[in-house]
Design a protein around this motif. Structure first.
Motif, PDB file in Angstrom:
ATOM      1  N   SER A   1      -7.785 -11.678 -13.045  1.00 37.66           N
ATOM      2  CA  SER A   1      -8.290 -12.484 -14.161  1.00 37.66           C
ATOM      3  C   SER A   1      -7.604 -12.139 -15.477  1.00 37.66           C
ATOM      4  CB  SER A   1      -9.817 -12.412 -14.254  1.00 37.66           C
ATOM      5  OG  SER A   1     -10.228 -11.128 -14.609  1.00 37.66           O
ATOM      6  N   ASP A   2      -7.334 -10.841 -15.721  1.00 36.53           N
ATOM      7  CA  ASP A   2      -6.698 -10.444 -16.997  1.00 36.53           C
ATOM      8  C   ASP A   2      -5.254 -10.944 -17.127  1.00 36.53           C
ATOM      9  OD1 ASP A   2      -8.989  -8.997 -17.413  1.00 36.53           O
ATOM     10  OD2 ASP A   2      -8.035  -7.020 -17.329  1.00 36.53           O
ATOM     11  N   LEU A   3      -4.512 -10.901 -16.048  1.00 35.46           N
ATOM     12  CA  LEU A   3      -3.060 -11.111 -16.152  1.00 35.46           C
ATOM     13  C   LEU A   3      -2.594 -12.456 -15.598  1.00 35.46           C
ATOM     14  CD1 LEU A   3      -1.863  -7.483 -15.290  1.00 35.46           C
ATOM     15  CD2 LEU A   3      -2.651  -8.422 -17.460  1.00 35.46           C
ATOM     16  N   LYS A   4      -3.529 -13.328 -15.389  1.00 35.86           N
ATOM     17  CA  LYS A   4      -3.226 -14.683 -14.929  1.00 35.86           C
ATOM     18  C   LYS A   4      -2.271 -15.362 -15.907  1.00 35.86           C
ATOM     19  CE  LYS A   4      -5.708 -18.639 -13.154  1.00 35.86           C
ATOM     20  NZ  LYS A   4      -6.985 -19.315 -13.020  1.00 35.86           N
ATOM     21  N   GLY A   5      -1.195 -15.922 -15.377  1.00 32.24           N
ATOM     22  CA  GLY A   5      -0.236 -16.636 -16.227  1.00 32.24           C
ATOM     23  C   GLY A   5       0.779 -15.729 -16.891  1.00 32.24           C
ATOM     24  N   LYS A   6       0.651 -14.405 -16.695  1.00 34.56           N
ATOM     25  CA  LYS A   6       1.589 -13.463 -17.343  1.00 34.56           C
ATOM     26  C   LYS A   6       2.757 -13.068 -16.435  1.00 34.56           C
ATOM     27  CE  LYS A   6      -1.278 -11.377 -20.898  1.00 34.56           C
ATOM     28  NZ  LYS A   6      -1.724 -10.101 -21.511  1.00 34.56           N
ATOM     29  N   ASP A   7       2.704 -13.475 -15.178  1.00 31.56           N
ATOM     30  CA  ASP A   7       3.764 -13.150 -14.220  1.00 31.56           C
ATOM     31  C   ASP A   7       4.162 -11.667 -14.296  1.00 31.56           C
ATOM     32  OD1 ASP A   7       5.668 -13.524 -12.241  1.00 31.56           O
ATOM     33  OD2 ASP A   7       7.193 -14.262 -13.634  1.00 31.56           O
ATOM     34  N   PRO A   8       3.209 -10.757 -14.103  1.00 32.56           N
ATOM     35  CA  PRO A   8       3.480  -9.335 -14.305  1.00 32.56           C
ATOM     36  C   PRO A   8       4.506  -8.746 -13.322  1.00 32.56           C
ATOM     37  CG  PRO A   8       1.330  -9.628 -13.268  1.00 32.56           C
ATOM     38  CD  PRO A   8       1.818 -10.994 -13.661  1.00 32.56           C
ATOM     39  N   VAL A   9       5.157  -7.684 -13.777  1.00 32.45           N
ATOM     40  CA  VAL A   9       5.994  -6.866 -12.894  1.00 32.45           C
ATOM     41  C   VAL A   9       5.208  -5.599 -12.591  1.00 32.45           C
ATOM     42  CG1 VAL A   9       8.156  -5.602 -12.592  1.00 32.45           C
ATOM     43  CG2 VAL A   9       8.103  -7.615 -14.065  1.00 32.45           C
ATOM     44  N   PHE A  10       4.832  -5.407 -11.350  1.00 33.13           N
ATOM     45  CA  PHE A  10       4.155  -4.175 -10.943  1.00 33.13           C
ATOM     46  C   PHE A  10       5.228  -3.139 -10.659  1.00 33.13           C
ATOM     47  CE2 PHE A  10       1.223  -7.583 -10.097  1.00 33.13           C
ATOM     48  CZ  PHE A  10       0.005  -7.072 -10.507  1.00 33.13           C
TER      49      PHE A  10
ATOM     50  N   LYS B   1      15.343  -3.681 -12.214  1.00 28.94           N
ATOM     51  CA  LYS B   1      14.814  -5.009 -12.512  1.00 28.94           C
ATOM     52  C   LYS B   1      14.639  -5.059 -14.027  1.00 28.94           C
ATOM     53  CE  LYS B   1      12.075  -8.431 -11.587  1.00 28.94           C
ATOM     54  NZ  LYS B   1      13.296  -9.169 -11.345  1.00 28.94           N
ATOM     55  N   SER B   2      15.036  -6.160 -14.653  1.00 31.90           N
ATOM     56  CA  SER B   2      14.858  -6.245 -16.098  1.00 31.90           C
ATOM     57  C   SER B   2      13.376  -6.420 -16.429  1.00 31.90           C
ATOM     58  CB  SER B   2      15.648  -7.429 -16.677  1.00 31.90           C
ATOM     59  OG  SER B   2      15.266  -7.585 -18.039  1.00 31.90           O
ATOM     60  N   ILE B   3      12.891  -5.587 -17.341  1.00 35.79           N
ATOM     61  CA  ILE B   3      11.486  -5.711 -17.747  1.00 35.79           C
ATOM     62  C   ILE B   3      11.396  -6.224 -19.180  1.00 35.79           C
ATOM     63  CG2 ILE B   3      10.580  -4.020 -16.120  1.00 35.79           C
ATOM     64  CD1 ILE B   3      10.502  -2.015 -18.535  1.00 35.79           C
ATOM     65  N   GLU B   4      12.520  -6.627 -19.711  1.00 32.37           N
ATOM     66  CA  GLU B   4      12.535  -7.124 -21.079  1.00 32.37           C
ATOM     67  C   GLU B   4      11.599  -8.323 -21.220  1.00 32.37           C
ATOM     68  OE1 GLU B   4      16.381  -7.429 -22.863  1.00 32.37           O
ATOM     69  OE2 GLU B   4      15.602  -8.580 -24.559  1.00 32.37           O
ATOM     70  N   ASN B   5      10.725  -8.206 -22.210  1.00 38.03           N
ATOM     71  CA  ASN B   5       9.769  -9.283 -22.509  1.00 38.03           C
ATOM     72  C   ASN B   5       8.763  -9.559 -21.390  1.00 38.03           C
ATOM     73  OD1 ASN B   5       8.934 -10.801 -24.620  1.00 38.03           O
ATOM     74  ND2 ASN B   5      10.137 -12.608 -24.084  1.00 38.03           N
TER      75      ASN B   5
ATOM     76  N   LYS C   1       7.040   5.883 -22.517  1.00 36.85           N
ATOM     77  CA  LYS C   1       8.058   6.062 -23.549  1.00 36.85           C
ATOM     78  C   LYS C   1       9.422   5.578 -23.031  1.00 36.85           C
ATOM     79  CE  LYS C   1       9.737   9.858 -26.253  1.00 36.85           C
ATOM     80  NZ  LYS C   1       9.792  11.326 -26.204  1.00 36.85           N
ATOM     81  N   GLU C   2       9.703   5.934 -21.810  1.00 34.56           N
ATOM     82  CA  GLU C   2      10.962   5.550 -21.174  1.00 34.56           C
ATOM     83  C   GLU C   2      11.046   4.014 -21.014  1.00 34.56           C
ATOM     84  OE1 GLU C   2      14.460   6.765 -20.301  1.00 34.56           O
ATOM     85  OE2 GLU C   2      12.903   8.200 -20.933  1.00 34.56           O
ATOM     86  N   LEU C   3       9.949   3.424 -20.601  1.00 31.11           N
ATOM     87  CA  LEU C   3       9.929   1.972 -20.371  1.00 31.11           C
ATOM     88  C   LEU C   3      10.072   1.190 -21.670  1.00 31.11           C
ATOM     89  CD1 LEU C   3       7.136   1.614 -17.626  1.00 31.11           C
ATOM     90  CD2 LEU C   3       9.632   1.641 -17.317  1.00 31.11           C
ATOM     91  N   GLU C   4       9.501   1.745 -22.760  1.00 28.45           N
ATOM     92  CA  GLU C   4       9.587   1.061 -24.060  1.00 28.45           C
ATOM     93  C   GLU C   4      11.041   0.812 -24.475  1.00 28.45           C
ATOM     94  OE1 GLU C   4       7.249  -0.476 -25.457  1.00 28.45           O
ATOM     95  OE2 GLU C   4       5.475   0.444 -24.542  1.00 28.45           O
ATOM     96  N   LYS C   5      11.943   1.666 -24.020  1.00 25.06           N
ATOM     97  CA  LYS C   5      13.369   1.498 -24.335  1.00 25.06           C
ATOM     98  C   LYS C   5      13.920   0.184 -23.782  1.00 25.06           C
ATOM     99  CE  LYS C   5      14.340   6.471 -24.191  1.00 25.06           C
ATOM    100  NZ  LYS C   5      14.918   7.529 -23.320  1.00 25.06           N
ATOM    101  N   HIS C   6      13.245  -0.353 -22.763  1.00 19.99           N
ATOM    102  CA  HIS C   6      13.715  -1.598 -22.135  1.00 19.99           C
ATOM    103  C   HIS C   6      13.004  -2.840 -22.685  1.00 19.99           C
ATOM    104  CE1 HIS C   6      15.945   0.633 -18.958  1.00 19.99           C
ATOM    105  NE2 HIS C   6      14.993   1.538 -19.164  1.00 19.99           N
ATOM    106  N   ASN C   7      12.297  -2.643 -23.813  1.00 18.62           N
ATOM    107  CA  ASN C   7      11.635  -3.751 -24.514  1.00 18.62           C
ATOM    108  C   ASN C   7      10.711  -4.653 -23.683  1.00 18.62           C
ATOM    109  OD1 ASN C   7      13.008  -3.020 -26.937  1.00 18.62           O
ATOM    110  ND2 ASN C   7      14.834  -4.005 -26.075  1.00 18.62           N
ATOM    111  N   PRO C   8       9.780  -4.057 -22.964  1.00 17.82           N
ATOM    112  CA  PRO C   8       8.791  -4.895 -22.268  1.00 17.82           C
ATOM    113  C   PRO C   8       7.868  -5.545 -23.295  1.00 17.82           C
ATOM    114  CG  PRO C   8       8.133  -2.596 -22.171  1.00 17.82           C
ATOM    115  CD  PRO C   8       9.503  -2.616 -22.810  1.00 17.82           C
ATOM    116  N   ARG C   9       7.192  -6.616 -22.911  1.00 19.01           N
ATOM    117  CA  ARG C   9       6.229  -7.234 -23.823  1.00 19.01           C
ATOM    118  C   ARG C   9       5.007  -6.343 -23.967  1.00 19.01           C
ATOM    119  NH1 ARG C   9       4.732 -13.342 -22.932  1.00 19.01           N
ATOM    120  NH2 ARG C   9       6.938 -13.339 -23.456  1.00 19.01           N
ATOM    121  N   GLU C  10       4.537  -5.827 -22.825  1.00 15.40           N
ATOM    122  CA  GLU C  10       3.401  -4.885 -22.831  1.00 15.40           C
ATOM    123  C   GLU C  10       3.475  -4.043 -21.568  1.00 15.40           C
ATOM    124  OE1 GLU C  10      -0.385  -6.917 -22.594  1.00 15.40           O
ATOM    125  OE2 GLU C  10       0.464  -8.487 -21.325  1.00 15.40           O
ATOM    126  N   VAL C  11       2.872  -2.859 -21.647  1.00 12.54           N
ATOM    127  CA  VAL C  11       2.849  -1.971 -20.485  1.00 12.54           C
ATOM    128  C   VAL C  11       1.414  -1.561 -20.211  1.00 12.54           C
ATOM    129  CG1 VAL C  11       3.639   0.223 -19.504  1.00 12.54           C
ATOM    130  CG2 VAL C  11       5.163  -1.071 -21.004  1.00 12.54           C
TER     131      VAL C  11
END
Ligand code: IMP
Ligand code: MG
Length: 178
Positions: free
Chosen positions: A34-43, A92-96, A117-127
């Motif tokens: 329910s929370d991530l519907k429409g966000k196409d998350p990368v697990f 896998k690109s996690i940008e945005n 901290k490491e993942l933030e370097k790849h500019n995800p939208r949210e973690v």
């Protein structure tokens, strides 16, 4: 299942049965659906410990998304080290993207802080963080954990992906050190 088992030099007793674990995982999957519907998350499942949790969780996730696997520092013996190695296998690109870290257990929280901290370097939208187990009494970091299947006391545990000296990951129930 056996009530008491021995792994190497240590005795463990049955703590949480598979049925309970999987019930809780279903609830976490429901929240994610329910929370991530429409966000196409990368697990982003953290090997080795999260393999079983990730498998069970993903069977219950019904929204579109992707899964990939990374590897971090290994854990030796029964105490947490502060040393965290680099993130391996992030191909896998996690940008945005909305990223959901899938972890076996949050203990001190050091691993999750370092990974975020490491993942933030790849500019995800949210973690976000989804963990099978959480030991609140052991937490030494300011960390938001979005999804927790089971909160447990500060015991050393094995099973359902978690190991003691490399062993016990295949146990379908969770055991704690006696
Ligand atoms: P943290 O960095 O202290 O939060 O530790 C997290 C990592 O330590 C987890 O990903 C596990 O691999 C390992 N760990 C922490 N507690 C346990 C435990 O009770 N049994 C097995 N591994 C554990
Ligand atoms: Mg781990």
């Amino acid at each position: 299942m056996k009530k008491v088992i021995t792994i190497r030099d240590k005795q463990f007793e049955l703590f949480i049965e598979q049925e309970i674990i999987e019930e809780r995982i279903k609830q976490v999957a429901g929240q994610i659906n329910s929370d991530l519907k429409g966000k196409d998350p990368v697990f982003l499942a953290v090997l080795n410990g999260a393999f079983m949790f990730a498998g069970e969780l993903m069977k219950e996730v019904t929204i579109p998304g992707e899964i990939t696997f990374v590897r971090l520092a290994s854990y030796h013996g029964t105490s947490t080290t502060n040393r965290v190695q680099e993130v391996l296998g992030l191909n896998k690109s996690i940008e945005n993207r909305c990223v959901v870290i899938v972890e076996d257990i949050v203990d001190s929280g050091n691993t999750m802080i370092a990974l975020k901290k490491e993942l933030e370097k790849h500019n995800p939208r949210e973690v976000k963080i989804a963990t099978l187990l959480f030991k609140p009494a052991a937490l030494r970091q300011k960390l938001q954990i979005d999804y927790v299947a089971l909160e447990i006391p500060n015991d050393f545990i094995v099973g359902y992906g978690l190991d003691y000296d490399g062993h016990g990951r295949n146990l379908k129930d969770i055991y704690k050190a006696k």
